[in-house]
Design a protein around this motif. Structure first.
Motif, PDB file in Angstrom:
ATOM      1  N   ILE A 162       0.906  -1.516  -0.070  1.00  0.00           N
ATOM      2  CA  ILE A 162       0.017  -0.066  -0.081  1.00  0.00           C
ATOM      3  C   ILE A 162       0.762   1.374  -0.115  1.00  0.00           C
ATOM      4  CG2 ILE A 162      -1.806   1.028   1.289  1.00  0.00           C
ATOM      5  CD1 ILE A 162      -2.671  -1.469   2.537  1.00  0.00           C
ATOM      6  N   ASP A 163       0.563   2.033  -1.094  1.00  0.00           N
ATOM      7  CA  ASP A 163       1.595   3.105  -1.398  1.00  0.00           C
ATOM      8  C   ASP A 163       3.213   2.627  -1.196  1.00  0.00           C
ATOM      9  OD1 ASP A 163      -0.535   4.677  -1.905  1.00  0.00           O
ATOM     10  OD2 ASP A 163      -0.455   5.453   0.313  1.00  0.00           O
ATOM     11  N   ASP A 164       3.875   2.917   0.072  1.00  0.00           N
ATOM     12  CA  ASP A 164       4.983   2.544   0.156  1.00  0.00           C
ATOM     13  C   ASP A 164       5.705   1.613   1.305  1.00  0.00           C
ATOM     14  OD1 ASP A 164       4.845   4.132   2.504  1.00  0.00           O
ATOM     15  OD2 ASP A 164       5.568   5.964   1.436  1.00  0.00           O
ATOM     16  N   HIS A 165       4.662   0.727   1.335  1.00  0.00           N
ATOM     17  CA  HIS A 165       5.060  -0.220   2.523  1.00  0.00           C
ATOM     18  C   HIS A 165       4.220  -1.630   2.181  1.00  0.00           C
ATOM     19  CE1 HIS A 165       1.363   0.938   4.445  1.00  0.00           C
ATOM     20  NE2 HIS A 165       1.239  -0.003   4.944  1.00  0.00           N
ATOM     21  N   ILE A 166       4.728  -2.888   2.571  1.00  0.00           N
ATOM     22  CA  ILE A 166       4.108  -4.245   2.632  1.00  0.00           C
ATOM     23  C   ILE A 166       3.098  -4.036   3.769  1.00  0.00           C
ATOM     24  CG2 ILE A 166       4.366  -6.396   2.850  1.00  0.00           C
ATOM     25  CD1 ILE A 166       7.371  -6.083   2.164  1.00  0.00           C
ATOM     26  N   GLU A 167       1.862  -4.469   3.427  1.00  0.00           N
ATOM     27  CA  GLU A 167       0.877  -4.740   4.368  1.00  0.00           C
ATOM     28  C   GLU A 167       0.347  -6.098   4.561  1.00  0.00           C
ATOM     29  OE1 GLU A 167      -0.635  -4.286   7.696  1.00  0.00           O
ATOM     30  OE2 GLU A 167      -0.217  -2.310   6.920  1.00  0.00           O
ATOM     31  N   THR A 168       0.505  -6.627   5.696  1.00  0.00           N
ATOM     32  CA  THR A 168      -0.235  -8.153   5.771  1.00  0.00           C
ATOM     33  C   THR A 168      -1.400  -8.332   6.749  1.00  0.00           C
ATOM     34  OG1 THR A 168       1.549  -8.447   7.762  1.00  0.00           O
ATOM     35  CG2 THR A 168       2.196  -9.153   5.656  1.00  0.00           C
ATOM     36  N   LYS A 169      -1.753  -7.219   7.421  1.00  0.00           N
ATOM     37  CA  LYS A 169      -2.878  -6.891   8.559  1.00  0.00           C
ATOM     38  C   LYS A 169      -4.321  -7.086   7.601  1.00  0.00           C
ATOM     39  CE  LYS A 169      -0.397  -4.524  12.140  1.00  0.00           C
ATOM     40  NZ  LYS A 169       0.633  -3.926  11.132  1.00  0.00           N
ATOM     41  N   MET A 202      11.524  -5.670  -1.777  1.00  0.00           N
ATOM     42  CA  MET A 202      12.938  -5.077  -1.924  1.00  0.00           C
ATOM     43  C   MET A 202      13.353  -4.899  -3.179  1.00  0.00           C
ATOM     44  SD  MET A 202      14.974  -8.538  -0.565  1.00  0.00           S
ATOM     45  CE  MET A 202      16.632  -8.038  -1.040  1.00  0.00           C
ATOM     46  N   SER A 203      14.489  -4.034  -3.576  1.00  0.00           N
ATOM     47  CA  SER A 203      15.001  -4.188  -4.941  1.00  0.00           C
ATOM     48  C   SER A 203      16.464  -3.796  -4.545  1.00  0.00           C
ATOM     49  CB  SER A 203      14.404  -2.878  -5.719  1.00  0.00           C
ATOM     50  OG  SER A 203      14.521  -1.669  -4.999  1.00  0.00           O
ATOM     51  N   ILE A 204      17.279  -4.372  -5.770  1.00  0.00           N
ATOM     52  CA  ILE A 204      18.765  -4.248  -5.612  1.00  0.00           C
ATOM     53  C   ILE A 204      19.104  -2.854  -6.334  1.00  0.00           C
ATOM     54  CG2 ILE A 204      20.928  -5.107  -6.349  1.00  0.00           C
ATOM     55  CD1 ILE A 204      19.556  -8.122  -5.971  1.00  0.00           C
ATOM     56  N   LEU A 205      19.904  -2.069  -5.353  1.00  0.00           N
ATOM     57  CA  LEU A 205      20.484  -0.891  -5.976  1.00  0.00           C
ATOM     58  C   LEU A 205      21.789  -1.138  -6.812  1.00  0.00           C
ATOM     59  CD1 LEU A 205      19.808   1.496  -2.922  1.00  0.00           C
ATOM     60  CD2 LEU A 205      18.206   1.151  -5.109  1.00  0.00           C
ATOM     61  N   TYR A 206      22.763  -2.104  -6.018  1.00  0.00           N
ATOM     62  CA  TYR A 206      24.143  -2.299  -6.584  1.00  0.00           C
ATOM     63  C   TYR A 206      24.448  -3.727  -6.299  1.00  0.00           C
ATOM     64  CZ  TYR A 206      29.119  -1.849  -6.966  1.00  0.00           C
ATOM     65  OH  TYR A 206      30.318  -2.061  -7.368  1.00  0.00           O
ATOM     66  N   GLU A 207      25.158  -4.159  -7.096  1.00  0.00           N
ATOM     67  CA  GLU A 207      25.926  -5.668  -6.798  1.00  0.00           C
ATOM     68  C   GLU A 207      27.421  -5.750  -7.354  1.00  0.00           C
ATOM     69  OE1 GLU A 207      23.863  -8.980  -7.839  1.00  0.00           O
ATOM     70  OE2 GLU A 207      25.020 -10.246  -7.077  1.00  0.00           O
ATOM     71  N   ASP A 208      28.251  -6.256  -6.703  1.00  0.00           N
ATOM     72  CA  ASP A 208      29.395  -6.652  -7.386  1.00  0.00           C
ATOM     73  C   ASP A 208      29.812  -8.007  -6.609  1.00  0.00           C
ATOM     74  OD1 ASP A 208      30.840  -6.082  -5.214  1.00  0.00           O
ATOM     75  OD2 ASP A 208      31.180  -4.005  -5.669  1.00  0.00           O
ATOM     76  N   GLU A 209      31.047  -8.524  -6.749  1.00  0.00           N
ATOM     77  CA  GLU A 209      31.505  -9.751  -5.893  1.00  0.00           C
ATOM     78  C   GLU A 209      31.575  -9.616  -4.654  1.00  0.00           C
ATOM     79  OE1 GLU A 209      35.426  -8.614  -8.240  1.00  0.00           O
ATOM     80  OE2 GLU A 209      33.261  -8.191  -8.442  1.00  0.00           O
ATOM     81  N   ASP A 210      31.628  -8.445  -4.140  1.00  0.00           N
ATOM     82  CA  ASP A 210      31.727  -8.320  -2.594  1.00  0.00           C
ATOM     83  C   ASP A 210      30.580  -7.765  -1.858  1.00  0.00           C
ATOM     84  OD1 ASP A 210      34.815  -8.806  -2.751  1.00  0.00           O
ATOM     85  OD2 ASP A 210      34.889  -6.888  -3.793  1.00  0.00           O
ATOM     86  N   ILE A 211      29.746  -7.153  -2.300  1.00  0.00           N
ATOM     87  CA  ILE A 211      28.635  -6.783  -1.550  1.00  0.00           C
ATOM     88  C   ILE A 211      27.284  -6.627  -2.371  1.00  0.00           C
ATOM     89  CG2 ILE A 211      29.910  -5.236  -0.195  1.00  0.00           C
ATOM     90  CD1 ILE A 211      29.300  -2.747  -1.957  1.00  0.00           C
ATOM     91  N   ILE A 212      25.991  -6.436  -1.695  1.00  0.00           N
ATOM     92  CA  ILE A 212      25.058  -6.229  -2.400  1.00  0.00           C
ATOM     93  C   ILE A 212      24.240  -4.991  -1.551  1.00  0.00           C
ATOM     94  CG2 ILE A 212      22.386  -6.968  -2.887  1.00  0.00           C
ATOM     95  CD1 ILE A 212      23.593  -9.784  -3.031  1.00  0.00           C
ATOM     96  N   VAL A 213      23.848  -3.897  -2.453  1.00  0.00           N
ATOM     97  CA  VAL A 213      23.172  -2.878  -1.432  1.00  0.00           C
ATOM     98  C   VAL A 213      21.771  -3.068  -1.947  1.00  0.00           C
ATOM     99  CG1 VAL A 213      22.918  -0.645  -1.199  1.00  0.00           C
ATOM    100  CG2 VAL A 213      25.444  -1.530  -1.588  1.00  0.00           C
ATOM    101  N   ILE A 214      20.508  -2.959  -1.143  1.00  0.00           N
ATOM    102  CA  ILE A 214      19.200  -2.696  -1.473  1.00  0.00           C
ATOM    103  C   ILE A 214      18.470  -1.814  -0.789  1.00  0.00           C
ATOM    104  CG2 ILE A 214      19.383  -5.547  -1.259  1.00  0.00           C
ATOM    105  CD1 ILE A 214      17.660  -5.353   1.353  1.00  0.00           C
ATOM    106  N   ASN A 215      17.184  -1.449  -1.229  1.00  0.00           N
ATOM    107  CA  ASN A 215      16.349  -0.606  -0.913  1.00  0.00           C
ATOM    108  C   ASN A 215      15.102  -1.556  -0.250  1.00  0.00           C
ATOM    109  OD1 ASN A 215      14.580   1.469  -0.200  1.00  0.00           O
ATOM    110  ND2 ASN A 215      14.224   2.034  -2.348  1.00  0.00           N
ATOM    111  N   LYS A 216      15.113  -1.497   1.164  1.00  0.00           N
ATOM    112  CA  LYS A 216      14.181  -2.391   1.536  1.00  0.00           C
ATOM    113  C   LYS A 216      12.608  -1.682   1.822  1.00  0.00           C
ATOM    114  CE  LYS A 216      13.938  -3.301   6.158  1.00  0.00           C
ATOM    115  NZ  LYS A 216      12.419  -3.422   6.274  1.00  0.00           N
ATOM    116  N   GLU A 217      11.698  -2.363   1.749  1.00  0.00           N
ATOM    117  CA  GLU A 217      10.372  -1.727   1.935  1.00  0.00           C
ATOM    118  C   GLU A 217      10.079  -1.857   3.355  1.00  0.00           C
ATOM    119  OE1 GLU A 217       7.152  -2.595  -0.436  1.00  0.00           O
ATOM    120  OE2 GLU A 217       8.404  -2.413  -2.405  1.00  0.00           O
ATOM    121  N   ALA A 218       9.390  -0.920   4.209  1.00  0.00           N
ATOM    122  CA  ALA A 218       8.694  -1.267   5.324  1.00  0.00           C
ATOM    123  C   ALA A 218       7.887  -2.500   5.584  1.00  0.00           C
ATOM    124  CB  ALA A 218       7.912  -0.049   5.818  1.00  0.00           C
ATOM    125  N   GLY A 219       8.031  -3.334   6.494  1.00  0.00           N
ATOM    126  CA  GLY A 219       7.271  -4.570   6.620  1.00  0.00           C
ATOM    127  C   GLY A 219       7.874  -5.818   6.360  1.00  0.00           C
TER     128      GLY A 219
END
Length: 303
Positions: free
Chosen positions: A53-60, A88-105
Motif C-alpha cells: 500500500i503506497d510505500d509499504h508491505i501490508e499483511t494485516k 525490496m529492490s537491488i540498488l547495486y551488486e558486485d562480487e563483494d557486496i549487495i546494496v538494497i532498498n528495503k520496504e517497510a514490513g
C-alpha cells in the motif's frame, strides 16, 4: 570487477494495481477486487507479503484503507516465474557486496515466526541461482518496519572487515523520521546512555557511563502543527537509538507505539526511513553513496 545495476524487480513482474476510492478494510477490499479467488487464497497472498500500500508491505487483514491510496498485488506465479524479490529492490551488486532498498514490513533476518520472507533469505536464494555455493551475510540491520538502504556482504571475510571497521568505512548514515508534533528547533542533537530493560525495551539514562553512549543529530526539513519531518544523522549506531531519542524529545516517531506514540497511525507504517548510506568499498576503497527516496506519505503529512 563485475558490476550490475538493477531496476525495481516489482515493476518488471506482473502485478495488479488498484486505487482506493472509499474507506474500507484491506481484506474486504481484496475480496472485492479478487472475486475469483477464495477467502483463504486472498489471506495467503496477504500473509506472503504480496500486497503493498503506497510505500509499504501490508499483511494485516483489518488495515484501514483511505481514499487515494494505491494497492499493488504481486501475482505469486509471476513472482516465481520471474524470480521477483518481494519487498525490496537491488540498488547495486558486485562480487563483494549487495546494496538494497528495503520496504517497510520486510524483516531483515529470520525470526522464530518467520524464516523465509526476509531480505537475507531472498538474497541467499538469489545468489545461489548463479552458484549453489554462493552466500550472503548480514552486515547491519534495519527494523522490520523501517525502510531504506541496507548493505549485505557476499563473503565472511568482507562481512568481518565491514563490521570490524564500521566507523572508519561508513561515511554517512542519514535517516528521515516523521515524528508527532511540531519540532520548533531547526537543528539539535540528543545525547544519552542507552540501556535495555528485561522486556527488551531500550531507554535513556542521563547518568554518565550508565549504558552505551548514543548521539543523534537532527535537522528539521518541514513541519506543520501535527507532524515534523526530520533528517537524522547517527554519530553512534545503537539499537532503536532514533526511536528512543525522538521519544526523549517529546516527538515520538509516527506509528511507534513501543516508544511513546499515542496517536492514530496516520501513514499506516513506522515513520522511519534509511535515506542515505555512503562508505568506502571494503575491497577497492572506492567511495560509494546510495540514496533511497523519502516515502511520499512522509512528505505529504508534514507539509
Amino acid at each position: 570487477m563485475v558490476k550490475k545495476k538493477y531496476t525495481n524487480y516489482r515493476k518488471e513482474a506482473k502485478s495488479l494495481k488498484y486505487e482506493v476510492d472509499e474507506p474500507v478494510e484491506l481484506l474486504t477490499f481484496l475480496l472485492k477486487v479478487m472475486s475469483n479467488r477464495s477467502r483463504n487464497s486472498v489471506k495467503s497472498i496477504l500473509a506472503r507479503g504480496q500486497v503493498t500500500i503506497d510505500d509499504h508491505i501490508e499483511t494485516k487483514y483489518n488495515y484501514r484503507l483511505r481514499p487515494g491510496q494505491t494497492v499493488n498485488i504481486l501475482k505469486n506465479k509471476a513472482a516465481i516465474k520471474e524470480n521477483v524479490l518481494i519487498g525490496m529492490s537491488i540498488l547495486y551488486e558486485d562480487e563483494d557486496i549487495i546494496v538494497i532498498n528495503k520496504e517497510a514490513g520486510l524483516l531483515s533476518i529470520a525470526t522464530e515466526k518467520e524464516k523465509k520472507q526476509t531480505a537475507l533469505h531472498q538474497l541467499m536464494e538469489y545468489v545461489r541461482r548463479e552458484n549453489p555455493e554462493n552466500r550472503v551475510f548480514v552486515v547491519h540491520r534495519l527494523d522490520k518496519d523501517t525502510s531504506g538502504v541496507m548493505m549485505f556482504a557476499k563473503s565472511e571475510q568482507v562481512k568481518r572487515k565491514l563490521q570490524d571497521n564500521w566507523k572508519e568505512i561508513v561515511k554517512e548514515r542519514t535517516y528521515v523520521a516523521l515524528v508527532e508534533g511540531q519540532v520548533m528547533k531547526e537543528k539539535g542533537y540528543i545525547s544519552s546512555w542507552l540501556r535495555e530493560s528485561k522486556t527488551r525495551l531500550m531507554y535513556s539514562s542521563q547518568t554518565p557511563n550508565d549504558g552505551m553512549h548514543a548521539i543523534t543529530h537532527y535537522t528539521r526539513i518541514q513541519s506543520n502543527e501535527e507532524f515534523s519531518l526530520l533528517e537524522v544523522q547517527l554519530e553512534t549506531g545503537r539499537k532503536n537509538q532514533i526511536r528512543v531519542h525522538m521519544q526523549d524529545m517529546g516527538h515520538p516517531v509516527v506509528g511507534d507505539k513501543k516508544y511513546g506514540s499515542k496517536r492514530r497511525n496516520a501513514i499506516g507504517r513506522l515513520g522511519l526511513h534509511a535515506k542515505v548510506l555512503s562508505f568506502n568499498h571494503p575491497a577497492t576503497n572506492k567511495f560509494m553513496r546510495f540514496e533511497a527516496d523519502v516515502p511520499s506519505s512522509f512528505l505529504a503529512k508534514s507539509r
